[in-house]
Design an enzyme around this catalytic site. Structure first.
Site, PDB file in Angstrom:
ATOM      1  N   ASP A  78       0.817  -1.213   0.000  1.00 51.01           N
ATOM      2  CA  ASP A  78       0.000   0.000   0.000  1.00 51.01           C
ATOM      3  C   ASP A  78       0.851   1.263   0.000  1.00 51.01           C
ATOM      4  O   ASP A  78       0.481   2.269  -0.613  1.00 51.01           O
ATOM      5  CB  ASP A  78      -0.924   0.007   1.218  1.00 51.01           C
ATOM      6  N   CYS A 119       0.674  -8.024   5.364  1.00 53.56           N
ATOM      7  CA  CYS A 119       0.316  -6.628   5.143  1.00 53.56           C
ATOM      8  C   CYS A 119      -1.145  -6.454   4.755  1.00 53.56           C
ATOM      9  O   CYS A 119      -1.886  -7.414   4.623  1.00 53.56           O
ATOM     10  CB  CYS A 119       1.265  -6.004   4.135  1.00 53.56           C
ATOM     11  N   ASP A 120      -1.510  -5.206   4.541  1.00 51.31           N
ATOM     12  CA  ASP A 120      -2.879  -4.705   4.630  1.00 51.31           C
ATOM     13  C   ASP A 120      -3.988  -5.611   4.099  1.00 51.31           C
ATOM     14  O   ASP A 120      -4.809  -6.121   4.845  1.00 51.31           O
ATOM     15  CB  ASP A 120      -2.961  -3.360   3.912  1.00 51.31           C
ATOM     16  N   LYS A 121      -4.087  -5.781   2.781  1.00 55.53           N
ATOM     17  CA  LYS A 121      -5.236  -6.508   2.217  1.00 55.53           C
ATOM     18  C   LYS A 121      -5.011  -8.005   2.193  1.00 55.53           C
ATOM     19  O   LYS A 121      -5.947  -8.775   2.002  1.00 55.53           O
ATOM     20  CB  LYS A 121      -5.537  -6.029   0.787  1.00 55.53           C
ATOM     21  N   CYS A 191       4.746  -2.176   8.502  1.00 57.15           N
ATOM     22  CA  CYS A 191       5.141  -0.852   8.996  1.00 57.15           C
ATOM     23  C   CYS A 191       4.806  -0.669  10.473  1.00 57.15           C
ATOM     24  O   CYS A 191       3.737  -1.069  10.942  1.00 57.15           O
ATOM     25  CB  CYS A 191       4.491   0.227   8.143  1.00 57.15           C
ATOM     26  N   GLU A 442      -6.852   4.813  -0.569  1.00 55.62           N
ATOM     27  CA  GLU A 442      -6.492   5.451   0.696  1.00 55.62           C
ATOM     28  C   GLU A 442      -5.957   6.850   0.421  1.00 55.62           C
ATOM     29  O   GLU A 442      -5.257   7.065  -0.566  1.00 55.62           O
ATOM     30  CB  GLU A 442      -5.417   4.634   1.427  1.00 55.62           C
ATOM     31  N   SER A 466      -5.619   5.815   5.231  1.00 56.06           N
ATOM     32  CA  SER A 466      -4.638   4.829   5.669  1.00 56.06           C
ATOM     33  C   SER A 466      -4.684   4.672   7.172  1.00 56.06           C
ATOM     34  O   SER A 466      -5.056   5.599   7.906  1.00 56.06           O
ATOM     35  CB  SER A 466      -3.234   5.289   5.255  1.00 56.06           C
TER      36      SER A 466
END
Length: 550
Positions: A78, A119-121, A191, A442, A466
Site C-alpha cells: 500500500d 500486510c494490509d489486504k 510498517c 487510501e 490509511s
C-alpha cells in the site's frame, strides 16, 4: 481425509504419478496435505522475509505428521501504491487473494491450510478465504517492523508521508528529507505503527485464528517468529485431526471480541471494512451500529502511532494482545468462552499480564472512556461513515467549516500544495469510493501533507484513509458519490458540521435545496472501463457492507 479425492484409488494413479514427479513419496501421500499459502514477494517490506517463515511452518507441519505443500499468493504494498493510480488496486486485490486461495484449495483437495500474510489486504483476503472454504486453518504473519530512529526519536513510514508536507512548506531541507527517509524503515516487517496491517494481525489473534504474539512479535526477532511459525505448522495438523474449522471459531462472539480489541487499541479505520467482509464470508452480518455499540462499552487503553508515540514493539513488551484482552475482559466485553485455534479465549488470556503500564493502561485509567473508532451518521452519511477518533486532536472533535470539493485525490493534492486550502476548511474528496474510484483509494498523501504543512482542516471522503492517517479524517462515507449519495451533492462553500462525540456528520442545507440538487445530479462516466477494476466496480458493494463482491 479430504485429500483422498486426489490420492486414493486406481483412478488416481495419474494424480499420484504427478506427485511423485515433484519428489513426494508414497508415505507423504498417506499424511494430511497441508496447503501453505506463502505471500512472499520482493516489493513489500512486510513480505520480503516470508520464505524464512514458510520454511519454519513446513518444519512444524512435517514434524507433526503432515505433508506441507506450498503455493503463492499475490500481495500489494500500500505504501508504494499510495498517491497514484496504483492505489485503486489494493482493496480490489483482497478479493483476488481470497478467490485464488479458494481455487487452489478446491482444485487440489488440501486437508488444511496455514495462511502466511503480513500486510494490509493480504491478511483479510486470507481470512476471508478461510471462512469461505471452512477447512481447518491457522494464520501466522511475518510480524511488525521495528521503528526507525531519527534525531533520537522513534519514527516510521507515517512520518515520511508527513515529511513531504514539511518539505513543501519549507520546514525541512532536501538533505534532511533524505536523511530521514534512509532511517524510517530499518528492515523487514509490516510498517511499525498501529496501521492497517498491524491492526489486522492483532485482530487475527482476537478472532482466534492466530497464535498469541502473531500481531506483535517484531519481524526482526527471527528466533521468536520462527518458533511461532513452527507452532502454527504443527497446529494445522492438529486442527485437521480435530476437524476444527474456521466457522467453528469465526462466530458472532469472535467478531465481537475483535471489535472490542479494535476499539481498545484504537486500530485502523480500515478494520471496519475488513471485519465486515470476513464476517460476510462466515455468514455473519456486522452492521456499523454494532461497532458503535461496542465502542460505547470499551475504554481506549493503548496509544500507539499514529495516535501516540509507541509502536508495536512496545505493545509486544507490554504483554501483547493477550494482555489487552485480559484487561478489557474486566469490562465484560470479551467472550471468554469463544473458541480459538488453541482452546478457548479464557485459556489463552488467563495468565496474561500488563508488563508496561505506560503502554497498556488499565480500564480504570484509560486514554479515553470510549473506543478508538467512531461511526458517524447524519444527512451527509445516511449509511454511516468511519473515523479513527483516537487519532483526532481534542480541538478538532467538534468542527464546522466551508467545503472545498474535489473529485479525485490528485486534484486535492494539487490544491493543497498550491495553497488553495486554508485553515478552517473542510476538504471533500469524492468519487473515490469502491465503485467510483474504483477501489476506494487510501488518502494518506493528502492527510500527511496537510499535517506536515500544519493546516487545521478536516477531510471527508467516500474513499478510505490509511491506518497511518491522523487527524479529523472521516472516510467510508456511504452511500458513495458514484451511487448518488449526499457527498455527490456538496458544492464549494457549503457549510459542513462535524460532531464526533455526538456521532454526527451533516451538510447544513435545506431539504428543498437537497432535493433540487439530487434531481440535477448526473452520474459521471466510470474512470476505468476495462480490465479487472471495471469488473470489480460493477460487482462491489458500498463501504458500510464491507466492499465485498456480490
Amino acid at each position: 481425509m479430504r485429500s483422498d479425492i486426489v490420492k486414493l484409488g486406481s483412478t488416481r494413479a495419474a494424480h499420484r504419478a504427478l506427485f511423485y514427479a515433484m519428489g513426494y513419496s508414497p508415505e507423504d501421500l498417506q499424511k494430511p496435505l497441508i496447503g501453505i499459502v506463502n505471500s512472499f514477494n520482493e516489493i513489500i517490506p512486510g513480505h520480503i522475509h516470508l520464505r524464512d517463515i514458510t520454511e519454519a511452518v513446513k518444519l512444524g507441519v512435517s514434524s507433526s505428521g503432515g505433508t506441507p505443500v506450498e503455493f503463492p499468493s499475490i500481495g500489494i504494498c500500500d505504501g508504494i501504491a499510495m498517491g497514484h493510480d496504483g492505489m485503486k488496486y489494493p482493496l480490489a486485490s483482497r478479493e483476488l487473494i481470497a478467490d485464488s486461495i479458494e481455487a487452489m484449495t478446491m482444485a487440489h483437495g488440501f486437508d488444511g491450510l496455514v495462511l502466511i500474510p503480513n500486510c494490509d489486504k493480504i491478511i483479510p483476503g486470507m481470512l476471508m478465504a478461510s471462512a469461505r472454504l471452512n477447512i481447518p486453518a491457522v494464520v501466522v504473519s511475518g510480524g511488525p517492523m521495528l521503528a526507525g530512529r531519527y534525531q533520537q526519536r522513534n519514527i516510521s513510514v507515517s512520518q515520511m508521508f508527513e515529511a513531504a508536507g514539511e518539505f513543501e512548506a519549507g520546514k525541512m531541507s532536501a538533505e534532511e528529507l533524505q536523511a530521514m527517509e534512509m532511517a524510517a524503515c530499518p528492515g523487514c516487517g509490516s510498517c511499525a505503527g498501529l496501521f492497517t496491517a498491524n491492526t489486522m494481525n492483532c485482530l487475527t489473534e482476537a478472532l482466534g485464528m492466530g497464535l498469541p504474539g502473531n500481531g506483535t512479535i517484531p519481524a526482526a526477532y527471527t528466533g521468536a517468529r520462527r518458533m511461532l511459525a513452527k507452532k502454527a505448522g504443527a497446529l494445522a495438523v492438529e486442527l485437521v485431526a480435530k476437524d476444527l474449522k474456521p466457522r467453528d471459531i469465526l462466530t458472532q462472539q469472535a467478531f465481537e471480541n475483535a471489535i472490542a480489541v479494535d476499539m481498545g487499541i484504537g486500530g485502523s479505520s480500515n478494520s471496519v471494512l475488513h471485519l465486515t467482509a470476513i464476517a460476510y464470508e462466515a455468514g455473519i452480518e456486522l452492521p456499523l451500529s454494532l461497532f458503535e455499540q461496542i465502542s460505547g462499552r470499551v475504554t481506549y487503553i493503548t496509544k500507539l502511532s499514529p495516535g501516540g508515540s509507541h509502536h508495536l514493539q512496545d505493545l509486544n513488551e507490554a504483554g501483547g494482545i493477550t494482555a489487552v484482552m485480559n484487561e478489557l475482559a474486566k469490562l465484560g466485553v470479551i467472550h471468554r468462552e469463544a473458541l480459538t485455534v488453541m482452546g478457548t479465549v479464557e485459556e489463552k488470556i488467563k495468565n496474561a499480564r500488563i508488563l508496561r503500564t505506560d503502554v497498556i493502561h488499565s480500564v480504570e485509567d484509560p486514554y479515553r472512556t470510549t473506543g478508538g473508532i467512531a461511526i458517524l451518521n447524519g444527512n451527509l452519511a445516511p449509511d454511516g461513515a468511519v473515523i479513527k477518533e483516537s487519532a483526532v486532536a481534542e480541538d478538532m472533535l467538534v468542527f464546522e467549516g466551508p467545503a472545498r470539493v474535489y473529485d479525485s485525490e490528485e486534484d486535492v493534492i494539487e490544491a493543497i500544495i498550491g495553497q488553495k486550502v486554508q485553515d478552517g476548511d473542510v476538504v471533500v474528496i469524492r468519487y473515490e469510493g469502491p465503485k467510483g474510484g474504483p477501489g476506494m483509494r487510501e488518502m494518506l498523501n493528502p492527510t500527511a501533507v496537510i499535517t506536515g504543512m500544519g493546516l487545521r482542516v478536516a477531510l471527508l471522503t467516500d474513499g478510505r484513509f490509511s491506518g497511518a492517517t491522523r487527524g479529523a479524517c472521516i472516510g467510508h462515507i456511504s452511500p458513495e458519490a458514484m451511487e448518488g449519495g449526499p457527498i455527490a451533492l456538496i458544492q464549494d462553500g457549503d457549510m459542513i458540521s462535524i460532531d464526533i462525540p455526538g456521532r454526527k456528520l451533516d451538510l447544513k442545507l435545506s431539504d428543498a435545496e437537497f432535493e433540487a440538487r439530487r434531481k440535477a445530479w448526473i452520474q459521471p462516466n466510470p474512470k476505468v472501463t476495462s480490465g479487472y477494476l471495471a469488473r470489480y466496480a460493477k460487482l462491489v458493494t458500498s463501504a458500510n457492507m464491507g466492499a465485498v463482491l456480490k
